[in-house]
Motif scaffolding. Structure first.
Motif, PDB file in Angstrom:
ATOM      1  N   GLY A  74       0.813  -1.200  -0.072  1.00 37.41           N
ATOM      2  CA  GLY A  74       0.025   0.101   0.146  1.00 37.41           C
ATOM      3  C   GLY A  74       0.856   1.277   0.024  1.00 37.41           C
ATOM      4  N   ALA A  75       0.329   2.161  -0.702  1.00 38.89           N
ATOM      5  CA  ALA A  75       0.936   3.550  -0.838  1.00 38.89           C
ATOM      6  C   ALA A  75       0.170   4.785  -0.266  1.00 38.89           C
ATOM      7  CB  ALA A  75       1.431   3.877  -2.218  1.00 38.89           C
ATOM      8  N   GLU A  76      -0.233   5.586  -1.026  1.00 38.46           N
ATOM      9  CA  GLU A  76      -0.800   6.790  -0.298  1.00 38.46           C
ATOM     10  C   GLU A  76      -2.508   6.250  -0.758  1.00 38.46           C
ATOM     11  OE1 GLU A  76       0.834   8.756  -4.119  1.00 38.46           O
ATOM     12  OE2 GLU A  76       1.075   6.939  -3.121  1.00 38.46           O
ATOM     13  N   ARG A  77      -3.071   7.185   0.307  1.00 39.65           N
ATOM     14  CA  ARG A  77      -4.539   6.968   0.032  1.00 39.65           C
ATOM     15  C   ARG A  77      -5.233   7.856  -1.055  1.00 39.65           C
ATOM     16  NH1 ARG A  77      -7.103   9.251   4.984  1.00 39.65           N
ATOM     17  NH2 ARG A  77      -5.636  10.667   4.778  1.00 39.65           N
ATOM     18  N   PHE A  78      -6.175   7.717  -1.487  1.00 39.56           N
ATOM     19  CA  PHE A  78      -6.733   8.460  -2.616  1.00 39.56           C
ATOM     20  C   PHE A  78      -8.358   8.431  -2.436  1.00 39.56           C
ATOM     21  CE2 PHE A  78      -7.157   4.000  -4.381  1.00 39.56           C
ATOM     22  CZ  PHE A  78      -8.388   3.973  -4.961  1.00 39.56           C
ATOM     23  N   ARG A  79      -9.142   9.583  -2.870  1.00 42.19           N
ATOM     24  CA  ARG A  79     -10.398   9.739  -2.756  1.00 42.19           C
ATOM     25  C   ARG A  79     -11.005   9.466  -4.187  1.00 42.19           C
ATOM     26  NH1 ARG A  79     -13.388  11.860   0.836  1.00 42.19           N
ATOM     27  NH2 ARG A  79     -11.280  13.058   1.637  1.00 42.19           N
ATOM     28  N   LEU A  80     -12.142   8.521  -4.426  1.00 47.18           N
ATOM     29  CA  LEU A  80     -12.361   8.417  -5.819  1.00 47.18           C
ATOM     30  C   LEU A  80     -13.498   9.534  -6.095  1.00 47.18           C
ATOM     31  CD1 LEU A  80     -12.903   6.250  -8.179  1.00 47.18           C
ATOM     32  CD2 LEU A  80     -14.671   5.294  -6.810  1.00 47.18           C
ATOM     33  N   LEU A  81     -13.203  10.003  -7.417  1.00 46.17           N
ATOM     34  CA  LEU A  81     -14.098  11.320  -7.746  1.00 46.17           C
ATOM     35  C   LEU A  81     -15.040  10.651  -8.819  1.00 46.17           C
ATOM     36  CD1 LEU A  81     -11.398  14.011  -8.048  1.00 46.17           C
ATOM     37  CD2 LEU A  81     -12.973  13.685  -6.357  1.00 46.17           C
ATOM     38  N   ARG A  82     -14.669   9.891  -9.740  1.00 42.22           N
ATOM     39  CA  ARG A  82     -15.611   9.364 -10.687  1.00 42.22           C
ATOM     40  C   ARG A  82     -15.103   8.166 -11.249  1.00 42.22           C
ATOM     41  NH1 ARG A  82     -15.192   9.604 -16.262  1.00 42.22           N
ATOM     42  NH2 ARG A  82     -13.161  10.576 -16.071  1.00 42.22           N
ATOM     43  N   ALA A  83     -16.091   7.173 -11.826  1.00 42.78           N
ATOM     44  CA  ALA A  83     -15.552   5.902 -12.217  1.00 42.78           C
ATOM     45  C   ALA A  83     -15.577   6.185 -13.688  1.00 42.78           C
ATOM     46  CB  ALA A  83     -16.484   4.771 -11.923  1.00 42.78           C
ATOM     47  N   ASP A  84     -14.682   5.247 -14.336  1.00 44.74           N
ATOM     48  CA  ASP A  84     -14.445   5.587 -15.676  1.00 44.74           C
ATOM     49  C   ASP A  84     -14.476   3.780 -16.207  1.00 44.74           C
ATOM     50  OD1 ASP A  84     -13.384   4.890 -18.347  1.00 44.74           O
ATOM     51  OD2 ASP A  84     -11.842   6.651 -18.053  1.00 44.74           O
ATOM     52  N   THR A  85     -15.530   3.484 -16.839  1.00 50.01           N
ATOM     53  CA  THR A  85     -15.733   1.945 -17.376  1.00 50.01           C
ATOM     54  C   THR A  85     -15.553   1.772 -18.816  1.00 50.01           C
ATOM     55  OG1 THR A  85     -18.171   2.559 -17.907  1.00 50.01           O
ATOM     56  CG2 THR A  85     -17.586   1.733 -15.575  1.00 50.01           C
ATOM     57  N   SER A  86     -14.571   2.732 -19.453  1.00 51.39           N
ATOM     58  CA  SER A  86     -14.307   2.434 -20.702  1.00 51.39           C
ATOM     59  C   SER A  86     -13.543   1.333 -21.185  1.00 51.39           C
ATOM     60  CB  SER A  86     -13.570   3.742 -21.376  1.00 51.39           C
ATOM     61  OG  SER A  86     -12.320   4.143 -20.721  1.00 51.39           O
ATOM     62  N   LEU A  87     -12.864   0.751 -20.251  1.00 57.63           N
ATOM     63  CA  LEU A  87     -11.969  -0.622 -20.331  1.00 57.63           C
ATOM     64  C   LEU A  87     -12.752  -1.649 -19.614  1.00 57.63           C
ATOM     65  CD1 LEU A  87      -8.238   0.915 -19.662  1.00 57.63           C
ATOM     66  CD2 LEU A  87      -9.394   0.448 -22.015  1.00 57.63           C
ATOM     67  N   PRO A  88     -12.285  -2.868 -20.014  1.00 58.45           N
ATOM     68  CA  PRO A  88     -12.943  -4.024 -19.523  1.00 58.45           C
ATOM     69  C   PRO A  88     -12.905  -4.005 -17.799  1.00 58.45           C
ATOM     70  CG  PRO A  88     -11.939  -4.881 -21.353  1.00 58.45           C
ATOM     71  CD  PRO A  88     -11.457  -3.412 -21.152  1.00 58.45           C
ATOM     72  N   TYR A  89     -11.606  -3.480 -17.278  1.00 64.70           N
ATOM     73  CA  TYR A  89     -11.724  -3.154 -15.928  1.00 64.70           C
ATOM     74  C   TYR A  89     -11.865  -2.014 -15.238  1.00 64.70           C
ATOM     75  CZ  TYR A  89      -7.024  -1.671 -17.210  1.00 64.70           C
ATOM     76  OH  TYR A  89      -5.980  -0.963 -17.967  1.00 64.70           O
ATOM     77  N   LEU A  90     -12.243  -1.584 -14.224  1.00 64.24           N
ATOM     78  CA  LEU A  90     -12.716  -0.214 -13.881  1.00 64.24           C
ATOM     79  C   LEU A  90     -11.484   0.656 -13.699  1.00 64.24           C
ATOM     80  CD1 LEU A  90     -15.256   1.046 -12.966  1.00 64.24           C
ATOM     81  CD2 LEU A  90     -14.556   0.534 -10.492  1.00 64.24           C
ATOM     82  N   GLN A  91     -11.812   1.984 -13.995  1.00 60.95           N
ATOM     83  CA  GLN A  91     -10.634   2.810 -13.636  1.00 60.95           C
ATOM     84  C   GLN A  91     -11.446   3.935 -12.899  1.00 60.95           C
ATOM     85  OE1 GLN A  91      -7.414   3.508 -17.139  1.00 60.95           O
ATOM     86  NE2 GLN A  91      -9.471   3.498 -18.039  1.00 60.95           N
ATOM     87  N   GLY A  92     -10.687   4.895 -12.443  1.00 61.46           N
ATOM     88  CA  GLY A  92     -11.129   5.932 -11.581  1.00 61.46           C
ATOM     89  C   GLY A  92     -10.386   7.282 -11.673  1.00 61.46           C
ATOM     90  N   GLU A  93     -10.903   8.097 -11.578  1.00 58.72           N
ATOM     91  CA  GLU A  93     -10.508   9.546 -11.777  1.00 58.72           C
ATOM     92  C   GLU A  93     -10.308   9.957 -10.090  1.00 58.72           C
ATOM     93  OE1 GLU A  93     -11.384  14.356 -12.448  1.00 58.72           O
ATOM     94  OE2 GLU A  93     -12.360  12.874 -13.369  1.00 58.72           O
ATOM     95  N   VAL A  94      -9.007  10.003  -9.488  1.00 54.09           N
ATOM     96  CA  VAL A  94      -8.871  10.010  -8.326  1.00 54.09           C
ATOM     97  C   VAL A  94      -8.196  11.346  -7.789  1.00 54.09           C
ATOM     98  CG1 VAL A  94      -8.962   7.573  -8.068  1.00 54.09           C
ATOM     99  CG2 VAL A  94      -6.996   8.734  -8.142  1.00 54.09           C
ATOM    100  N   GLU A  95      -8.392  11.846  -6.335  1.00 55.34           N
ATOM    101  CA  GLU A  95      -7.340  12.608  -6.079  1.00 55.34           C
ATOM    102  C   GLU A  95      -6.665  11.996  -4.665  1.00 55.34           C
ATOM    103  OE1 GLU A  95      -9.353  16.036  -4.448  1.00 55.34           O
ATOM    104  OE2 GLU A  95     -10.694  14.955  -2.842  1.00 55.34           O
ATOM    105  N   MET A  96      -5.249  12.169  -4.670  1.00 57.81           N
ATOM    106  CA  MET A  96      -4.648  11.734  -3.626  1.00 57.81           C
ATOM    107  C   MET A  96      -4.934  12.371  -2.228  1.00 57.81           C
ATOM    108  SD  MET A  96      -3.223   9.280  -4.909  1.00 57.81           S
ATOM    109  CE  MET A  96      -3.119   8.503  -6.705  1.00 57.81           C
ATOM    110  N   LEU A  97      -4.656  11.812  -1.256  1.00 55.30           N
ATOM    111  CA  LEU A  97      -5.036  12.591   0.072  1.00 55.30           C
ATOM    112  C   LEU A  97      -3.749  12.450   0.967  1.00 55.30           C
ATOM    113  CD1 LEU A  97      -8.317  10.528   1.066  1.00 55.30           C
ATOM    114  CD2 LEU A  97      -8.006  12.669   0.076  1.00 55.30           C
TER     115      LEU A  97
END
Length: 230
Positions: free
Chosen positions: A90-113
């Motif tokens: 584990g590295a730094e924490r993040f907050r999920l802002l928005r999900a991106d479903t354009s690929l077979p696996y989930l991606q997320g727009e995140v901001e680091m905390l």
């Protein structure tokens, strides 16, 4: 500033500095690992806890908790049938802002905390005193908790030396306690190490009292036995 991060939703919580081995067998996550392997280091993805069930499904981001943890890949071991074993930390924490479903696996727009030791705006001397007090109380409380587990025949969580650094200690204790996922998630999402340590102290007092008052012990969820400061 936000980043686009591959996401691995799990029914568990990863804390910074904690090790998380993963066995990858689903096609979408095989693709995720293959994409990571093709990138230069550091190879990173986000581990984020599922609110309910085991799959994100049609609910998308509403099925996920808001705060997760970046996992840095330390080793990828491929198998002949296309599966992978991963060693991650584990590295730094993040907050999920928005999900991106354009690929077979989930991606997320995140901001680091930030990993703040004390709440913003706290007087430095006051914060240092409060952190020292909370650190010593949590260290003592965790040892009492381990003793109560041993007295009830539970599996002792072995951590040779508890760290004195408040932020790291707060993550080690959060990962090691046998508590429900929502409580573990609330510790990850705490705004500062001081807040997290205070919550952990309350949980340790509660759990230790319950262990001493009953003949049964809580069913183990999982606990990390090692931590990394890298």
């Amino acid at each position: 500033m936000s980043d686009l991060l591959p996401l691995f939703p799990l029914s568990t919580v990863l804390f910074p500095g904690m090790r998380l081995p993963l066995h990858i067998f689903e096609d979408r996550y095989r693709l995720l690992v293959s994409d990571l392997a093709a990138r230069p280091e550091p190879r990173r993805f986000g581990v984020i806890a599922i609110r309910k069930g085991r799959e994100v499904g049609a609910d998308g981001v509403t099925a996920l908790h808001e705060v997760g943890c970046v996992a840095e890949v330390r080793q990828i071991t491929p198998h002949a049938d296309g599966r992978f074993d991963l060693a991650t930390v584990g590295a730094e924490r993040f907050r999920l802002l928005r999900a991106d479903t354009s690929l077979p696996y989930l991606q997320g727009e995140v901001e680091m905390l930030n990993d703040d030791a004390s709440p913003a705006g706290t007087d430095q001397a006051v914060a240092a005193e409060a952190l020292a007090f909370a650190t010593s109380r949590v260290q003592a409380g965790f040892r009492a908790y381990l003793n109560a587990l041993a007295d009830r025949g539970g599996s002792v969580i072995s951590i040779a030396d508890l760290p004195d650094e408040p932020v790291l200690l707060s993550y080690v204790i959060g990962a090691a306690m046998i508590i429900d996922l929502p409580e573990r998630q609330s510790l990850l999402a705490a705004p500062s190490a001081l807040d997290r340590l205070r919550r952990e102290r309350s949980l340790l007092v509660r759990e230790t009292a319950m262990l001493r008052a009953t003949t049964s012990r809580p069913a183990p969820d999982y606990a990390f036995e090692q931590f990394s400061q890298n």
